[in-house]
Design a protein around this motif. Structure first.
Motif, PDB file in Angstrom:
ATOM      1  N   ALA A 287      36.686  23.856 -22.538  1.00  0.00           N
ATOM      2  CA  ALA A 287      37.155  24.519 -22.930  1.00  0.00           C
ATOM      3  C   ALA A 287      36.531  25.712 -21.869  1.00  0.00           C
ATOM      4  CB  ALA A 287      37.775  24.970 -23.991  1.00  0.00           C
ATOM      5  N   ARG A 288      35.278  25.891 -22.623  1.00  0.00           N
ATOM      6  CA  ARG A 288      34.014  27.100 -22.080  1.00  0.00           C
ATOM      7  C   ARG A 288      33.564  26.668 -20.476  1.00  0.00           C
ATOM      8  NH1 ARG A 288      32.180  26.981 -27.180  1.00  0.00           N
ATOM      9  NH2 ARG A 288      29.936  25.717 -26.774  1.00  0.00           N
ATOM     10  N   TYR A 289      33.204  25.189 -20.149  1.00  0.00           N
ATOM     11  CA  TYR A 289      32.677  24.837 -19.065  1.00  0.00           C
ATOM     12  C   TYR A 289      34.573  24.960 -17.730  1.00  0.00           C
ATOM     13  CZ  TYR A 289      32.973  20.717 -15.659  1.00  0.00           C
ATOM     14  OH  TYR A 289      33.417  19.905 -14.377  1.00  0.00           O
ATOM     15  N   TYR A 290      35.246  24.535 -18.273  1.00  0.00           N
ATOM     16  CA  TYR A 290      36.335  24.516 -17.197  1.00  0.00           C
ATOM     17  C   TYR A 290      36.908  26.082 -17.126  1.00  0.00           C
ATOM     18  CZ  TYR A 290      37.180  19.179 -16.497  1.00  0.00           C
ATOM     19  OH  TYR A 290      36.952  17.981 -16.534  1.00  0.00           O
ATOM     20  N   ALA A 291      36.898  26.906 -17.888  1.00  0.00           N
ATOM     21  CA  ALA A 291      37.032  28.704 -17.835  1.00  0.00           C
ATOM     22  C   ALA A 291      36.108  28.749 -16.857  1.00  0.00           C
ATOM     23  CB  ALA A 291      37.074  29.088 -19.115  1.00  0.00           C
ATOM     24  N   VAL A 292      34.830  28.557 -17.106  1.00  0.00           N
ATOM     25  CA  VAL A 292      34.012  29.238 -15.839  1.00  0.00           C
ATOM     26  C   VAL A 292      34.089  28.000 -14.747  1.00  0.00           C
ATOM     27  CG1 VAL A 292      31.558  28.972 -15.305  1.00  0.00           C
ATOM     28  CG2 VAL A 292      31.972  29.309 -17.374  1.00  0.00           C
ATOM     29  N   LEU A 293      34.040  26.562 -15.162  1.00  0.00           N
ATOM     30  CA  LEU A 293      34.433  26.217 -13.082  1.00  0.00           C
ATOM     31  C   LEU A 293      36.155  26.917 -11.982  1.00  0.00           C
ATOM     32  CD1 LEU A 293      34.700  24.153 -10.555  1.00  0.00           C
ATOM     33  CD2 LEU A 293      35.665  23.067 -12.588  1.00  0.00           C
ATOM     34  N   ASP A 294      37.250  26.778 -13.778  1.00  0.00           N
ATOM     35  CA  ASP A 294      38.150  27.349 -12.950  1.00  0.00           C
ATOM     36  C   ASP A 294      38.214  28.932 -12.313  1.00  0.00           C
ATOM     37  OD1 ASP A 294      39.291  25.069 -13.204  1.00  0.00           O
ATOM     38  OD2 ASP A 294      40.443  26.094 -15.522  1.00  0.00           O
ATOM     39  N   ALA A 295      37.181  30.117 -12.968  1.00  0.00           N
ATOM     40  CA  ALA A 295      37.014  31.240 -12.383  1.00  0.00           C
ATOM     41  C   ALA A 295      36.085  30.931 -11.802  1.00  0.00           C
ATOM     42  CB  ALA A 295      36.566  32.397 -13.485  1.00  0.00           C
ATOM     43  N   SER A 296      34.779  30.570 -10.965  1.00  0.00           N
ATOM     44  CA  SER A 296      34.518  30.248  -9.866  1.00  0.00           C
ATOM     45  C   SER A 296      34.911  29.467  -9.215  1.00  0.00           C
ATOM     46  CB  SER A 296      33.446  29.132 -10.143  1.00  0.00           C
ATOM     47  OG  SER A 296      33.444  27.611 -10.253  1.00  0.00           O
ATOM     48  N   TRP A 297      35.440  29.033  -9.354  1.00  0.00           N
ATOM     49  CA  TRP A 297      36.547  28.782  -7.791  1.00  0.00           C
ATOM     50  C   TRP A 297      37.678  29.326  -7.191  1.00  0.00           C
ATOM     51  CZ3 TRP A 297      36.822  25.040  -4.321  1.00  0.00           C
ATOM     52  CH2 TRP A 297      38.045  24.804  -3.342  1.00  0.00           C
ATOM     53  N   ALA A 298      38.445  29.962  -8.621  1.00  0.00           N
ATOM     54  CA  ALA A 298      39.347  30.821  -8.013  1.00  0.00           C
ATOM     55  C   ALA A 298      38.979  32.067  -7.311  1.00  0.00           C
ATOM     56  CB  ALA A 298      39.759  32.051  -9.069  1.00  0.00           C
ATOM     57  N   GLN A 299      37.455  32.711  -7.798  1.00  0.00           N
ATOM     58  CA  GLN A 299      36.431  33.641  -6.152  1.00  0.00           C
ATOM     59  C   GLN A 299      36.475  33.690  -5.035  1.00  0.00           C
ATOM     60  OE1 GLN A 299      33.235  34.794  -8.782  1.00  0.00           O
ATOM     61  NE2 GLN A 299      32.472  35.961  -7.213  1.00  0.00           N
ATOM     62  N   ALA A 301      37.814  30.979  -3.879  1.00  0.00           N
ATOM     63  CA  ALA A 301      39.042  30.240  -3.338  1.00  0.00           C
ATOM     64  C   ALA A 301      39.975  31.912  -1.903  1.00  0.00           C
ATOM     65  CB  ALA A 301      40.356  29.562  -3.676  1.00  0.00           C
ATOM     66  N   GLY A 302      39.168  33.114  -3.237  1.00  0.00           N
ATOM     67  CA  GLY A 302      39.933  34.247  -2.820  1.00  0.00           C
ATOM     68  C   GLY A 302      38.825  35.051  -1.982  1.00  0.00           C
ATOM     69  N   GLY A 303      38.009  34.497  -1.251  1.00  0.00           N
ATOM     70  CA  GLY A 303      37.249  34.546  -0.378  1.00  0.00           C
ATOM     71  C   GLY A 303      35.670  35.214  -0.530  1.00  0.00           C
ATOM     72  N   ALA A 304      35.840  35.328  -2.083  1.00  0.00           N
ATOM     73  CA  ALA A 304      34.432  36.151  -2.314  1.00  0.00           C
ATOM     74  C   ALA A 304      33.583  34.783  -1.981  1.00  0.00           C
ATOM     75  CB  ALA A 304      34.527  36.331  -3.371  1.00  0.00           C
ATOM     76  N   ALA A 305      32.213  35.921  -2.179  1.00  0.00           N
ATOM     77  CA  ALA A 305      30.834  34.003  -2.599  1.00  0.00           C
ATOM     78  C   ALA A 305      30.500  34.373  -3.876  1.00  0.00           C
ATOM     79  CB  ALA A 305      29.837  34.827  -1.675  1.00  0.00           C
ATOM     80  N   LEU A 306      29.813  33.572  -4.335  1.00  0.00           N
ATOM     81  CA  LEU A 306      29.534  33.449  -5.948  1.00  0.00           C
ATOM     82  C   LEU A 306      28.422  33.988  -6.180  1.00  0.00           C
ATOM     83  CD1 LEU A 306      30.040  29.682  -7.032  1.00  0.00           C
ATOM     84  CD2 LEU A 306      31.590  32.465  -7.333  1.00  0.00           C
ATOM     85  N   ASP A 307      27.904  35.007  -6.750  1.00  0.00           N
ATOM     86  CA  ASP A 307      26.458  36.045  -6.597  1.00  0.00           C
ATOM     87  C   ASP A 307      25.992  34.677  -7.556  1.00  0.00           C
ATOM     88  OD1 ASP A 307      27.238  36.498  -9.917  1.00  0.00           O
ATOM     89  OD2 ASP A 307      28.002  38.724  -9.004  1.00  0.00           O
ATOM     90  N   ALA A 308      24.414  35.257  -7.629  1.00  0.00           N
ATOM     91  CA  ALA A 308      23.833  34.543  -8.948  1.00  0.00           C
ATOM     92  C   ALA A 308      23.700  34.541 -10.019  1.00  0.00           C
ATOM     93  CB  ALA A 308      22.724  35.451  -8.595  1.00  0.00           C
TER      94      ALA A 308
END
Length: 365
Positions: A287-299, A301-308
């Protein structure tokens, strides 16, 4: 099936995958029915750009499919993941070349990430020589991807820091010699063989750079960092295999008695508690893993880059899931009896697959 219709793994397809897993393990490559499913469902091009004929699935959807297939058969899940991952590289190729490759009948991209070959500049392209290991799905690959060190006139080309310059390439299978070498304990049907190339020439458009700034497809999938994508897809496979193992382990435990307590194993409170604790731990980590994955994807997909920090969170959640799965499989195995040690048993195959897949270098604790 049209790419737009790619759906989560159906129960019918899961049964098809599982039904042929033992035969595939014995034959040391995916059963023809499994191969046909990969092609018919469009799974091998699910991460390739829509503009090139792929499905370009949102990453969380693709990862959940990979986990489900790995739960049905670890080798098939692994081939799907690694070959679809190589198909993702089409988003970094010249669009015309990407369309030609993804449009190849029964297309399947395999390859290796190690820079164990050389690419000599020659005319409007490169002459490639070298050998590479661990190309999952190699017997069905129509193209191979690889990394090679660049040379000019026999001398290595160096970057600003004096390190060898490395470039990724895509080479048609006709220019590749397959070297059957996959003799592992598990993941037998992944056929992750070695391959070599002896002086094959490819045009410069067959070289590419795996970086968001070099993407030729516009979707968010090609702005998601490569290593983050690698961590989440590999961890999903391990999680799928662990889930399958726990299901089979509970079945085995249901047929055993505790020698000292004189009770069925699943009537011993300590055993019941152990089984439930492993299930709960895996469920929570997943559940934690998918929460992080989904949040990173939303970021992304929303146009932002993933920072470090965001990329580190993806890596940490994936490695945590793998660690919890290892603890569950290793903790429950002793309760499964000699049946689990039989090479022809389903649980033994899943145990072998799990411990082979989890040896991947990125999954080190």
């Amino acid at each position: 099936m049209p790419h737009a219709a790619i759906t989560p793994l159906s129960e019918r397809d899961a049964r098809r995958v599982a039904r042929h897993a033992q035969a595939a393990d014995a034959a040391r490559f995916l059963h023809p029915v499994q191969q046909a499913l990969l092609h018919r469902r469009g799974w091998l091009t699910m991460l390739a750009p829509r503009s090139a004929g792929g499905a370009e699935l949102p990453l969380p959807q693709a990862v959940r499919l990979e986990e489900a297939v790995a739960a049905a058969d670890g080798s098939m899940g692994w081939v799907l993941t690694l070959c679809a991952g190589a198909g993702w590289f089409a988003g970094f190729l010249a669009p015309e070349l990407a369309r030609a490759i993804i449009g190849t009948p029964r297309v399947c991209l395999g390859g290796s990430g190690a820079a164990t070959g050389y690419a000599e500049e020659e005319g409007e392209g490169y002459r490639i020589t070298g050998s590479w290991d661990y190309a999952s799905g190699a017997p069905m690959a129509t193209h191979f991807t690889l990394n090679a060190r660049l040379q000019r006139a026999g001398q290595p080309l160096l970057d600003e820091q004096g390190r060898p310059r490395i470039r990724a390439f895509l080479v048609p299978a006709a220019q590749v010699q397959l070297l059957p070498s996959w003799n592992s304990l598990g993941m037998r049907a992944s056929a992750s063989h070695s391959y070599r190339i002896d002086g094959a020439w490819v045009g410069k458009e067959h070289g590419f750079t795996i970086d968001a700034s070099a993407a030729t497809a516009a979707g968010p999938l090609y702005r998601y960092p490569f290593y983050s994508l690698a961590y989440v897809t590999l961890a999903a496979n391990v999680a799928g295999m662990a889930r399958h193992f726990m299901e089979l382990a509970e079945e085995c435990m249901g047929h055993r008695r505790h020698a000292r307590a004189g009770l069925p194993l699943l009537a011993v409170p300590a055993v019941i508690s152990l089984l439930q604790s492993k299930k709960d731990a895996c469920s929570a980590a997943r559940a934690r893993y998918y929460a992080v994955l989904d949040a990173s994807w939303a970021q992304v997909a929303g146009g932002a880059a993933l920072d470090a920090d965001a990329m580190q969170a993806v890596q940490d959640s994936a490695l945590d899931l793998v660690a919890v799965c290892r603890a569950a499989v290793d903790g429950l195995y002793p309760y499964c009896g000699l049946y689990a040690a039989r090479e022809d048993s389903a649980i033994n195959r899943v145990w072998r697959d799990f411990h082979t897949a989890s040896q991947h270098a990125l999954l080190l604790p």
